[in-house]
Design a protein around this motif. Structure first.
Motif, PDB file in Angstrom:
ATOM      1  N   GLU A  55       0.941  -1.065   0.393  1.00 37.51           N
ATOM      2  CA  GLU A  55      -0.138  -0.390  -0.106  1.00 37.51           C
ATOM      3  C   GLU A  55       1.112   1.528  -0.121  1.00 37.51           C
ATOM      4  N   ARG A  56       2.557   1.344   0.779  1.00 44.56           N
ATOM      5  CA  ARG A  56       2.811   2.580   0.397  1.00 44.56           C
ATOM      6  C   ARG A  56       4.131   2.339  -0.873  1.00 44.56           C
ATOM      7  N   PRO A  57       3.997   2.201  -1.827  1.00 41.67           N
ATOM      8  CA  PRO A  57       4.974   1.443  -3.301  1.00 41.67           C
ATOM      9  C   PRO A  57       6.156   2.441  -3.157  1.00 41.67           C
ATOM     10  N   GLY A  58       5.682   3.476  -2.767  1.00 45.05           N
ATOM     11  CA  GLY A  58       6.945   4.711  -2.696  1.00 45.05           C
ATOM     12  C   GLY A  58       8.024   3.447  -1.593  1.00 45.05           C
ATOM     13  N   LEU A  59       7.746   3.606  -0.442  1.00 39.30           N
ATOM     14  CA  LEU A  59       8.210   2.746   0.710  1.00 39.30           C
ATOM     15  C   LEU A  59       9.138   2.153   0.155  1.00 39.30           C
ATOM     16  N   ARG A  60       8.297   1.098  -0.489  1.00 37.72           N
ATOM     17  CA  ARG A  60       9.347  -0.723  -1.204  1.00 37.72           C
ATOM     18  C   ARG A  60       9.781   0.158  -2.260  1.00 37.72           C
ATOM     19  N   LYS A  61       9.526   0.764  -2.421  1.00 39.70           N
ATOM     20  CA  LYS A  61      10.496   0.968  -3.790  1.00 39.70           C
ATOM     21  C   LYS A  61      12.084   1.670  -2.981  1.00 39.70           C
ATOM     22  N   VAL A  62      12.225   2.563  -2.348  1.00 38.21           N
ATOM     23  CA  VAL A  62      13.532   3.287  -1.616  1.00 38.21           C
ATOM     24  C   VAL A  62      14.022   1.847  -0.666  1.00 38.21           C
ATOM     25  N   LEU A  63      13.011   1.113  -0.036  1.00 38.15           N
ATOM     26  CA  LEU A  63      14.175  -0.124   0.890  1.00 38.15           C
ATOM     27  C   LEU A  63      14.973  -0.887  -0.921  1.00 38.15           C
ATOM     28  N   GLU A  64      14.185  -1.128  -1.629  1.00 41.36           N
ATOM     29  CA  GLU A  64      15.074  -2.085  -2.499  1.00 41.36           C
ATOM     30  C   GLU A  64      16.088  -1.144  -3.357  1.00 41.36           C
ATOM     31  N   GLU A  65      15.861  -0.108  -3.312  1.00 41.51           N
ATOM     32  CA  GLU A  65      16.839   0.981  -3.847  1.00 41.51           C
ATOM     33  C   GLU A  65      18.012   0.555  -2.750  1.00 41.51           C
ATOM     34  N   ILE A  66      18.156   0.697  -1.427  1.00 41.77           N
ATOM     35  CA  ILE A  66      19.013   1.274  -0.511  1.00 41.77           C
ATOM     36  C   ILE A  66      19.692  -0.605  -0.836  1.00 41.77           C
TER      37      ILE A  66
END
Length: 395
Positions: free
Chosen positions: A28-39
């Motif tokens: 439900e928070r794809p922006g947060l999930r994306k940042v975690l994966e980028e990190i």
């Protein structure tokens, strides 16, 4: 090291189950999930994140808890919080100010005779990093000159071999005071771990009790922070936790060792505490919303002094960061040999971000840039409603 687990809200199995649920909720928070994966893609071994805002609580994790493993870092895992410790110590000193035991603008030397502290240095200067006292972990000057500190901060195999040595706070302070000051008291700003070890000695001198006892009495107990501890010389960290690593070269061969267990006395109150992202959220939100300090002392704490760091001022144990998007956040992150903590809040406590990282540390600080970029991406996502780049926001 002893950590009171009796007040924990969840067992390890419950936490693991909740981690799976949180991962699903993260969709439900794809922006947060994306940042975690980028990190994680940038080289960080594992990361957990806890966000509280008007949409409620979001918790997620990415990467792995242990090299060679498949399990994600535990979202309620314990972590060495490094310099986030300084915010706890500053809050403790200010609680003692509120009790009338300490005065912010009183000379430190009056409470700590026998160390030879410059009589112009005040308690405020310690908490604000304006004392000019040499940093016992080493000084880095603008012209590139490096002045080494204690042996435990020497990089490479020597650091690995010394990681269980015990240092006494007075020993660290005396070493620092034997070196030339960086500048006259109050004349400039320079981050120095020595300031916060002196603050620890001050706490113990004026109360007659250990910093651990006073931390429990004035901070941990009132807030119910059962997952937070001051280990002093204790080498272990409670389960569950992600693993920390250090990479170095020995006889021409690169080695990576697990350094989750170590003696944190080498950094003392400059960064020795252990906590969880849940406790960090409780602490920072309580602090900025006025539950720990009287309004006038909280205002003093969050009034920034200029620093050389772009967009950052420093109050008393906290950075005041300009988000670059018309707002500010109160923050103090920390790293400690393969573990790191994130701690951010809006000035009113209505939105917080806390997190934990585990990674492979090394002498070259290879992940420093990735860490800085990661924190900025998270600040953008949580406090600025997404990244400044419209193309990325659309993704």
């Amino acid at each position: 090291m002893s950590i009171n687990l009796s007040g924990q809200n969840r067992s390890t199995l419950d936490a693991d189950a909740d981690a799976d649920a949180d991962a699903d909720a993260g969709q439900e928070r794809p922006g947060l999930r994306k940042v975690l994966e980028e990190i994680v893609d940038s080289g960080i071994t594992g990361i957990t994140l806890r966000v509280h805002d008007e949409r409620g609580e979001w918790v997620g994790s990415a990467g792995v808890s242990e090299l060679g493993g498949a399990a994600k870092p535990p979202v309620d895992g314990y972590v060495r919080i490094g310099s986030s410790t300084k915010t706890f110590i500053a809050a403790l000193v200010l609680r003692l100010v509120a009790e009338g035991r300490v005065e912010l603008d009183a000379p430190v030397a009056g409470c700590l005779p026998g160390f030879g502290v410059d009589g112009r240095i005040t308690v405020r200067m310690l908490l604000q990093h304006t004392s000019g006292i040499f940093n016992f972990t080493g000084e880095y000057y603008e012209d590139g000159t490096v002045v080494a500190g204690i042996p435990a901060t020497t990089a490479g195999k020597e650091w690995v071999d010394n990681r269980f040595r015990t240092y006494r706070p007075a020993e660290l302070v005396r070493l620092a005071l034997s070196r030339p000051a960086r500048f006259e008291p109050g004349a400039d700003w320079s981050y120095s771990n020595t300031n916060y070890v002196l603050a620890r000695l001050l706490i113990e001198q004026v109360t007659g009790r250990s910093v651990t006892e006073e931390m429990r009495r004035l901070i941990l107990g009132p807030l119910g922070l059962s997952g937070t501890a001051v280990p002093t010389t204790g080498t272990e960290i409670a389960e569950p936790h992600a693993h920390a690593y250090y990479r170095y070269e020995d006889a021409g061969e690169e080695r990576t060792v697990d350094v989750t267990s170590l003696n944190p006395s080498w950094i003392s109150s400059g960064g020795d505490m252990i906590s969880t992202s849940r406790d960090l959220h409780t602490f920072i939100s309580a602090l900025v919303s006025g539950r720990l300090l009287p309004a006038e002392l909280l205002a003093e704490m969050c009034t920034p002094h200029p620093t050389p760091i772009p967009g950052m001022g420093y109050g008393l144990g906290v950075f005041v960061q300009d988000t670059g998007r018309g707002g500010t956040v109160i923050t103090h992150n920390g790293g400690a040999a393969g573990h790191a903590a994130l701690m951010y809040s809006t000035p009113d406590g209505s939105r917080t971000l806390t997190g934990t990282l585990n990674y492979v540390d090394d002498a070259a600080l290879s992940h420093a840039m990735a860490f800085q970029q990661a924190t900025q991406r998270l600040v953008d996502e949580v406090f600025c409603d997404g990244p400044a780049d419209p193309a990325r926001r659309a993704g």
